[in-house]
Motif scaffolding. Structure first.
Motif, PDB file in Angstrom:
ATOM      1  N   TYR A  88       1.206   1.186  -9.708  1.00  0.00           N
ATOM      2  CA  TYR A  88       2.090   2.305  -9.455  1.00  0.00           C
ATOM      3  C   TYR A  88       1.421   3.113  -8.261  1.00  0.00           C
ATOM      4  O   TYR A  88       0.266   3.717  -8.490  1.00  0.00           O
ATOM      5  CB  TYR A  88       2.613   3.194 -10.626  1.00  0.00           C
ATOM      6  CG  TYR A  88       3.273   2.127 -11.593  1.00  0.00           C
ATOM      7  CD1 TYR A  88       2.807   1.362 -12.388  1.00  0.00           C
ATOM      8  CD2 TYR A  88       4.668   2.262 -11.638  1.00  0.00           C
ATOM      9  CE1 TYR A  88       3.611   0.302 -13.212  1.00  0.00           C
ATOM     10  CE2 TYR A  88       5.397   1.589 -12.304  1.00  0.00           C
ATOM     11  CZ  TYR A  88       4.977   0.643 -12.888  1.00  0.00           C
ATOM     12  OH  TYR A  88       5.822  -0.201 -14.123  1.00  0.00           O
ATOM     13  N   LEU A  89       1.931   3.427  -7.239  1.00  0.00           N
ATOM     14  CA  LEU A  89       1.643   4.229  -6.213  1.00  0.00           C
ATOM     15  C   LEU A  89       2.473   5.488  -5.830  1.00  0.00           C
ATOM     16  O   LEU A  89       3.763   5.387  -6.156  1.00  0.00           O
ATOM     17  CB  LEU A  89       1.907   3.443  -4.789  1.00  0.00           C
ATOM     18  CG  LEU A  89       0.905   2.179  -4.891  1.00  0.00           C
ATOM     19  CD1 LEU A  89       1.004   1.333  -3.603  1.00  0.00           C
ATOM     20  CD2 LEU A  89      -0.686   2.591  -4.671  1.00  0.00           C
ATOM     21  N   CYS A  90       2.040   6.606  -5.901  1.00  0.00           N
ATOM     22  CA  CYS A  90       2.780   7.706  -5.348  1.00  0.00           C
ATOM     23  C   CYS A  90       2.618   7.810  -3.957  1.00  0.00           C
ATOM     24  O   CYS A  90       1.222   7.750  -3.563  1.00  0.00           O
ATOM     25  CB  CYS A  90       2.335   9.029  -6.311  1.00  0.00           C
ATOM     26  SG  CYS A  90       0.830  10.060  -5.883  1.00  0.00           S
ATOM     27  N   ALA A  91       3.624   8.417  -3.440  1.00  0.00           N
ATOM     28  CA  ALA A  91       3.469   8.585  -1.793  1.00  0.00           C
ATOM     29  C   ALA A  91       3.956  10.175  -1.619  1.00  0.00           C
ATOM     30  O   ALA A  91       5.144  10.262  -1.808  1.00  0.00           O
ATOM     31  CB  ALA A  91       4.091   7.672  -0.964  1.00  0.00           C
ATOM     32  N   VAL A  92       3.148  10.832  -0.947  1.00  0.00           N
ATOM     33  CA  VAL A  92       3.775  12.124  -0.451  1.00  0.00           C
ATOM     34  C   VAL A  92       3.994  12.165   0.835  1.00  0.00           C
ATOM     35  O   VAL A  92       3.229  11.848   1.956  1.00  0.00           O
ATOM     36  CB  VAL A  92       2.468  13.216  -0.706  1.00  0.00           C
ATOM     37  CG1 VAL A  92       3.002  14.515  -0.333  1.00  0.00           C
ATOM     38  CG2 VAL A  92       2.359  13.417  -2.253  1.00  0.00           C
ATOM     39  N   ARG A  93       5.196  12.584   1.358  1.00  0.00           N
ATOM     40  CA  ARG A  93       5.731  12.744   2.680  1.00  0.00           C
ATOM     41  C   ARG A  93       5.349  14.207   3.187  1.00  0.00           C
ATOM     42  O   ARG A  93       6.133  15.205   2.677  1.00  0.00           O
ATOM     43  CB  ARG A  93       7.289  12.561   2.615  1.00  0.00           C
ATOM     44  CG  ARG A  93       7.637  12.352   4.315  1.00  0.00           C
ATOM     45  CD  ARG A  93       8.934  12.007   4.432  1.00  0.00           C
ATOM     46  NE  ARG A  93       9.573  11.965   5.831  1.00  0.00           N
ATOM     47  CZ  ARG A  93      10.664  11.547   5.984  1.00  0.00           C
ATOM     48  NH1 ARG A  93      11.571  10.913   4.898  1.00  0.00           N
ATOM     49  NH2 ARG A  93      11.151  11.598   7.059  1.00  0.00           N
ATOM     50  N   THR A  94       4.387  14.231   4.061  1.00  0.00           N
ATOM     51  CA  THR A  94       3.908  15.586   4.222  1.00  0.00           C
ATOM     52  C   THR A  94       4.448  16.200   5.513  1.00  0.00           C
ATOM     53  O   THR A  94       4.444  17.648   5.519  1.00  0.00           O
ATOM     54  CB  THR A  94       2.370  15.456   4.900  1.00  0.00           C
ATOM     55  OG1 THR A  94       2.429  14.646   6.037  1.00  0.00           O
ATOM     56  CG2 THR A  94       1.646  14.833   3.685  1.00  0.00           C
ATOM     57  N   SER A  95       5.266  15.536   6.461  1.00  0.00           N
ATOM     58  CA  SER A  95       6.112  16.091   7.427  1.00  0.00           C
ATOM     59  C   SER A  95       7.083  15.133   7.703  1.00  0.00           C
ATOM     60  O   SER A  95       7.460  14.156   7.087  1.00  0.00           O
ATOM     61  CB  SER A  95       5.170  16.175   8.667  1.00  0.00           C
ATOM     62  OG  SER A  95       4.592  14.802   9.037  1.00  0.00           O
ATOM     63  N   TYR A  96       7.774  15.293   8.951  1.00  0.00           N
ATOM     64  CA  TYR A  96       9.090  14.316   9.278  1.00  0.00           C
ATOM     65  C   TYR A  96       8.489  12.959   9.148  1.00  0.00           C
ATOM     66  O   TYR A  96       9.364  12.168   8.911  1.00  0.00           O
ATOM     67  CB  TYR A  96       9.527  15.021  10.513  1.00  0.00           C
ATOM     68  CG  TYR A  96      10.755  14.108  10.771  1.00  0.00           C
ATOM     69  CD1 TYR A  96      10.672  13.186  11.979  1.00  0.00           C
ATOM     70  CD2 TYR A  96      11.843  14.338  10.129  1.00  0.00           C
ATOM     71  CE1 TYR A  96      11.868  12.533  12.290  1.00  0.00           C
ATOM     72  CE2 TYR A  96      13.106  13.647  10.399  1.00  0.00           C
ATOM     73  CZ  TYR A  96      12.981  12.663  11.700  1.00  0.00           C
ATOM     74  OH  TYR A  96      14.234  11.964  11.816  1.00  0.00           O
TER      75      TYR A  96
END
Lengths: 111, 114
Positions: A88-96
């Motif tokens: 299970y991976l979490c992914a953070v969108r930090t900008s556009y």
């Protein structure tokens, strides 16, 4: 610089247990956070997407929460099944246009 | 929902040869596509951002002359691994961004260089 960590790195539980996977990020200025599942040798399956303005999302036995101020997200899996075994991976969108992935938690659900 | 495909899904090539991987957005236009690489037991790392009609932007440490990216249309981006070596063996995943800014991930391509 945004860093994403996941704890634990690996988890083994008996079938039927409820479990929590943790994701932490260092910069609270995010667009959204997404949880993925990856089976061995396979691509990504999107599980839940939480926008920065949201606190949680639910889909079936999965519930993801987001606390931006503390830089944390949790993925709760209820009544785990052997078929839930995956990374299970979490992914953070930090900008556009930037997505930072965590290292993943490898889950094994024992029948 | 939006679908992103990759071709091939897996490829084996000999050291020194070049390999092209395609990423297509099937039901939407993507002005921006992203290429990620995943080594065994590791997470995905962004390699480059591909913008339609312009040069790709590479992340630090990624050799642009080795990993050639072409985004010739609004639905297709290609990644060419030139003069591949065994250390290039990896899982390559693309994502495509639609006009609303949502990103959708492809299924990945497993490259093995012998």
């Amino acid at each position: 610089k945004q860093e994403v960590t996941q704890i634990p790195a690996a988890l083994s539980v008996p079938e039927g247990e409820n479990l929590v996977l943790n994701c932490s990020f260092t910069d609270s200025a995010i667009y959204n956070l997404q949880w993925f599942r990856q089976d061995p040798g396979k691509g990504l399956t999107s599980l839940l997407l939480i926008q920065s303005s949201q606190r949680e999302q639910t889909s079936g036995r999965l519930n993801a929460s987001l606390d931006k101020s503390s830089g944390r997200s949790t993925l709760y899996i209820a009544a785990s099944q052997p078929g839930d075994s995956a990374t299970y991976l979490c992914a953070v969108r930090t900008s556009y246009d930037k997505v930072i992935f965590g290292p993943g938690t490898s889950l094994s659900v024992i029948p | 929902g939006a679908v992103v495909s990759q071709h091939p899904s897996w490829v084996i090539c000999k050291s020194g040869t070049s390999v092209k991987i395609e990423c297509r957005s099937l039901d939407f236009q993507a002005t921006t596509m992203f290429w990620y690489r995943q080594f065994p037991k590791q997470s995905l790392m962004l390699m480059a951002t591909s913008n339609e009609g312009s040069k790709a932007t590479y992340e630090q440490g990624v050799e642009k002359d080795k990993f050639l990216i072409n985004h010739a249309s609004l639905t297709l981006s290609t990644l060419t691994v030139t003069s591949a070596h065994p250390e290039d063996s990896s899982f390559y995943i693309c994502s495509a961004m639609d006009r609303a800014g949502e990103q959708y991930f492809g299924p990945g391509t497993r490259l093995t260089v012998t």
